[in-house]
Scaffold this active site. Structure first.
Site, PDB file in Angstrom:
ATOM      1  N   LYS A  94       0.843  -1.193   0.000  1.00  0.00           N
ATOM      2  CA  LYS A  94       0.000   0.000   0.000  1.00  0.00           C
ATOM      3  C   LYS A  94       0.884   1.251   0.000  1.00  0.00           C
ATOM      4  O   LYS A  94       1.735   1.424   0.879  1.00  0.00           O
ATOM      5  CB  LYS A  94      -0.859  -0.022   1.268  1.00  0.00           C
TER       6      LYS A  94
HETATM    7  C1  E4P Z   1      -8.221   1.816   3.566  1.00  0.00           C
HETATM    8  O1  E4P Z   1      -7.581   0.919   3.117  1.00  0.00           O
HETATM    9  C2  E4P Z   1      -8.081   2.383   4.898  1.00  0.00           C
HETATM   10  O2  E4P Z   1      -7.400   1.442   5.687  1.00  0.00           O
HETATM   11  C3  E4P Z   1      -9.365   2.625   5.599  1.00  0.00           C
HETATM   12  O3  E4P Z   1     -10.483   2.215   4.835  1.00  0.00           O
HETATM   13  C4  E4P Z   1      -9.493   3.972   6.186  1.00  0.00           C
HETATM   14  O4  E4P Z   1     -10.717   4.032   6.864  1.00  0.00           O
HETATM   15  P1  E4P Z   1     -11.047   5.117   7.977  1.00  0.00           P
HETATM   16  O5  E4P Z   1     -11.357   6.408   7.299  1.00  0.00           O
HETATM   17  O6  E4P Z   1     -12.256   4.562   8.690  1.00  0.00           O
HETATM   18  O7  E4P Z   1      -9.840   5.198   8.865  1.00  0.00           O
END
Ligand code: E4P
Length: 271
Positions: free
Chosen positions: A141
């Site tokens: 990522k």
């Molecule tokens: C995406 O891969 C992120 O890990 C995640 O969806 C972020 O979500 P949040 O806005 O609830 O922290």
């Protein structure tokens, strides 16, 4: 009553003139309306081309119990994590992080996103290589920043799949696709939090990718509730990643509970 008058030597009745004017204005308004509707349809209403893809379900957590629970439902296709989710589980140190990702990969047979914790091109590709070496299902990522775009390109060119994270605009999604990311993660919940409609961004990116033929998959992230999942499916998202709650929330309907209670009660009569 029908008035008549002369225009350049032609006798024209008011009735005829009115009728012709009316016919023309109806014709022009119809053409104009058709064009407007086509434009609006193209931009807003037309659904993305159906290609028969099934929206995949990823769970957005580093919590092993929740990952197991979702996996046991039989509908889980993968996992996404981020540094905040890892910290929430108290995972600390390079070795613990590596072992945790390995455990997740052993539970779920699908893509597991592991995020880099650095922001320079060189460091991101070094860390990306290490993360990818943990397991064949690891997807690295990478954040949507300038060095991130370079890192996405480098890692992709070197056979490492990337999930581009922290996407909040269609422009960012275009860059990620151009650089070769396997997934783009628009954060719809955080967009909603800032007063915009996150699902609209999913619709826009899905349309752009379809028009341009980009192969990058739209991974709707930062999902807050079950309705987000339903709307993302309708918008044509390739994947939705969400905590366990919104996934389980899809099960719920009061009429199901009432109906089931009645069936169970009546079943006693047939026992
Ligand atoms: C995406 O891969 C992120 O890990 C995640 O969806 C972020 O979500 P949040 O806005 O609830 O922290």
């Amino acid at each position: 009553m029908n008035f008549e008058f002369y225009v350049t030597n032609k006798r024209i009745s008011i009735k005829l003139l009115l009728r012709r004017t009316l016919q023309r204005s109806v014709l022009y308004s119809t053409i104009f309306l058709k064009e407007v509707l086509q434009k609006i349809g193209g931009l807003v209403n037309s659904p993305p081309e159906a290609e028969g893809g099934n929206m995949k379900f990823f769970i957005d957590t580093a919590n092993l119990d929740q990952i197991k629970e979702a996996n046991e439902l039989g509908i889980l296709d993968g996992v996404t994590t981020n540094p905040s989710l890892m910290a929430k589980e108290g995972i600390k140190g390079e070795e613990a992080v590596r072992n945790h990702y390995k455990t997740i990969c052993e539970i779920v047979n699908g893509d597991v996103s592991a995020e880099v914790t650095t922001v320079t091109f060189k460091e991101m590709i070094e860390q990306g290589k290490k993360l990818a070496a943990i397991h064949k299902n690891i997807i690295v990522k990478i954040p949507m920043i300038k060095d991130g775009v370079k890192a996405i390109k480098w890692l992709t060119d070197n056979g490492i799949s990337v999930n581009c994270t922290l996407c909040f605009s269609a422009g960012q999604a275009i860059l990620a696709a151009k650089a070769g990311a396997k997934y783009i993660s628009p954060f719809i919940g955080r967009i909603d939090d800032s007063g915009w409609d996150g699902v609209q961004l999913i619709e826009e990116i899905v349309r752009i990718y379809s028009v341009q033929g980009y192969k990058t998959q739209v991974l709707a992230a930062s999902i807050r509730n079950s309705n987000h999942i339903v709307r993302c499916a309708a918008a044509g998202a390739d994947v939705c990643t969400c905590p366990l709650e919104p996934i389980l929330g899809l099960l719920k309907h009061p009429l199901t509970d009432i109906g089931l209670a009645k069936f169970m009660e009546d079943a006693k009569k047939t026992a």
